[in-house]
Design a protein around this motif. Structure first.
Motif, short mmCIF file in Angstrom:
data_model
loop_
_atom_site.label_atom_id
_atom_site.label_comp_id
_atom_site.label_asym_id
_atom_site.label_seq_id
_atom_site.Cartn_x
_atom_site.Cartn_y
_atom_site.Cartn_z
N TYR A 104 0.85 -1.11 0.06
CA TYR A 104 0.09 -0.01 -0.08
C TYR A 104 0.78 1.16 -0.17
CZ TYR A 104 -4.49 -2.32 0.75
OH TYR A 104 -5.71 -3.18 0.55
N ALA A 105 0.35 2.32 -0.16
CA ALA A 105 1.09 3.40 -0.37
C ALA A 105 0.52 4.74 -0.02
CB ALA A 105 1.59 3.82 -1.77
N LEU A 106 1.13 5.80 0.51
CA LEU A 106 0.57 7.19 0.82
C LEU A 106 0.45 7.81 -0.41
CD1 LEU A 106 -0.23 9.62 2.86
CD2 LEU A 106 2.35 10.05 3.00
N SER A 107 -0.79 8.39 -0.80
CA SER A 107 -1.00 9.23 -1.89
C SER A 107 -1.52 10.60 -1.44
CB SER A 107 -1.91 8.63 -2.88
OG SER A 107 -3.19 8.47 -2.19
N TYR B 91 3.01 18.43 9.21
CA TYR B 91 2.94 18.64 7.81
C TYR B 91 4.13 18.43 7.25
CZ TYR B 91 2.33 21.12 3.37
OH TYR B 91 2.28 21.15 1.99
N GLN B 92 5.33 18.74 7.78
CA GLN B 92 6.67 18.29 7.14
C GLN B 92 6.77 16.92 7.40
OE1 GLN B 92 8.81 20.35 5.51
NE2 GLN B 92 9.94 18.53 4.73
N ALA C 24 5.36 11.07 1.97
CA ALA C 24 4.89 10.83 0.64
C ALA C 24 5.76 10.95 -0.53
CB ALA C 24 4.01 12.19 0.46
N LEU C 25 6.92 10.95 -0.35
CA LEU C 25 8.23 11.00 -1.13
C LEU C 25 8.15 9.52 -1.72
CD1 LEU C 25 11.07 12.96 0.42
CD2 LEU C 25 9.58 13.45 -1.12
N HIS D 164 5.55 3.63 0.40
CA HIS D 164 4.92 2.21 0.25
C HIS D 164 5.28 1.84 1.57
CE1 HIS D 164 5.64 2.94 -3.95
NE2 HIS D 164 4.48 2.09 -4.12
N TYR D 165 4.32 0.80 1.92
CA TYR D 165 4.48 0.02 3.25
C TYR D 165 3.79 -1.31 3.03
CZ TYR D 165 -0.42 1.36 4.75
OH TYR D 165 -1.79 1.59 4.44
#
Length: 419
Positions: free
Chosen positions: A113-116, A150-151, A157-158, A163-164
């Motif tokens: 899965y991934a952060l989008s 936020y940072q 998100a890079l 991904h995880y």
């Protein structure tokens, strides 16, 4: 007035507070009182603006369950907005890439899965189309804490970090959002206990969602594939793997003694698409199957005996396939929740071979089905006491297994008596 202003200008270079209060004795009482109120109000406003001068607004989005199985448990995301810059983004940990190896990776538990990151209007449009309500909780964090959070989100998100390895209970889109906010707040978030006096097991937690969505067959499939690890009672923190539980936890959480949630509002209210239960639930379906098997067993007509012979083959062949699947999910995949599956007590992988021998009257065949019969009877006796909660929908099916395995085990003896 000129002298008054001049004195303020001279003293303000040394100390603003001393300069202000040094002029009060020279003024009349009403003016002194008004000046004090003005200064007090100014200090409060100045302090407020100083703490949140960045203009950032960070909130937790909790999305209602949808009609599809993958959306039955709802969803969680993090919104970051800033009116001064026009920023309005949603950080979503629940996305994955659909490529040619998708199904293989999904079955084997290797799907990443991934952060989008998407715009807030795009995010809301999707949930409006799916008729899923959205509740927003504004987080009461300092400017420094918001900037830090936020940072961390942007760094996460890079491409090299996004991904995880997804884990349904311990590392999913909801727990990721919780952990990010917890660690990104620079001070620990204190969560109050949200569990009942008798904490629920993980299976009971998801059963609440499945029952509410009338997902009877989906619940049957989940109870079939997921083993005894689902029947451990969850801790307060572990219970937050579900979006609604995390939302409730945030309602009473604190940071540095202050409420974590500043405000809470429903930003999208739409009717749920959850459907009513079908009449043919697993219990009804397998009960009808049991009655048919019982009737065919009791009817002595040739056509009935031919039909029950076909049922025997199909029944034990299917059970064998299910058993092989459960073994594969346990040992051949990375799905840790599929281990220690007590459904293998009635879905025996060896039935896959025995199904082709079900019509033979050899002693070995009779012995095999005698073992199956007594194992099934033992399972029925121990049903309520097993470490794994068994789905009640399987009970009529297990009774049918006991019935037919007992008949097959004694078939030769009965034939000898007729001779």
């Amino acid at each position: 007035m000129a002298c008054l202003l001049r004195k303020i200008q001279i003293n303000i270079h040394t100390s603003p507070h001393t300069a202000f209060f040094s002029i009060l004795p020279q003024t009349k009482q009403p003016l002194k009182k008004a000046a004090f109120l003005f200064y007090f109000t100014f200090c409060i406003l100045h302090s407020s603006f100083a703490q949140d001068s960045c203009g950032l607004r960070i909130s937790l989005l909790t999305c209602a369950p949808g009609a599809e199985l993958y959306s039955t448990f709802g969803h969680t995301a993090v919104r970051v907005s800033d009116k001064s810059t026009g920023l309005d983004e949603v950080y979503n940990y629940g996305t994955f890439e659909f490529d040619e190896d998708f199904y293989v990776k999904f079955v084997r538990g290797k799907l990443l899965y991934a952060l989008s990151v998407e715009s807030f209007p795009e995010f809301m449009y999707q949930y409006q189309m799916e008729s899923r309500s959205v509740i927003e909780q504004d987080l009461s964090l300092s400017c420094a804490q918001k900037q830090e959070l936020y940072q961390r989100l942007r760094t996460n998100a890079l491409p090299q970090n996004r991904h995880y390895r997804y884990d349904f209970l311990f590392d999913n889109c909801t727990t990721r959002a919780r952990d990010m906010i917890d660690t990104g707040a620079t001070a620990p978030v204190r969560f109050k206990n949200l569990l009942p006096l008798k904490p629920l097991t993980f299976r009971e937690h998801i059963t609440v969602y499945l029952n509410k969505a009338h997902q009877d067959w989906s619940k049957l499939g989940i109870d079939l594939l997921l083993g005894a690890k689902m029947d451990r009672r969850s801790s307060n923190t572990e219970a937050m793997f579900l979006p609604d539980n995390l939302m409730m936890a945030f309602d009473s959480a604190t940071v540095e003694g202050k409420p974590l949630v500043a405000s809470k509002q429903t930003i999208l209210a739409v009717p749920s698409l959850a459907t009513e239960s079908f009449f043919f639930t697993p219990v009804v379906t397998f009960s009808l199957f049991l009655l048919i098997v019982l009737a065919l067993t009791l009817i002595k007509k040739r056509w009935a005996q031919t039909a029950v012979s076909i049922v025997d083959f199909l029944l034990f062949f299917t059970l064998g396939l299910v058993g092989v699947l459960l073994l594969f999910m346990w040992f051949g995949t990375d799905h840790k929740l599929c281990a220690n599956n007590y459904n293998l007590l009635w879905a025996l992988p060896t039935d896959l071979v025995a199904a082709f021998l079900v019509h033979k009257r050899s002693g070995r065949v009779q012995l095999y089905f005698k073992i199956v019969f007594w194992l099934t009877v033992l399972l029925l006796v121990l049903w309520p006491f097993l470490p794994q909660q068994m789905n009640i929908g399987f009970l009529p099916l297990v009774l049918a297994i006991a019935l037919r395995s007992g008949i097959i085990a004694n078939r030769k003896r009965n034939a000898d008596k007729r001779i």
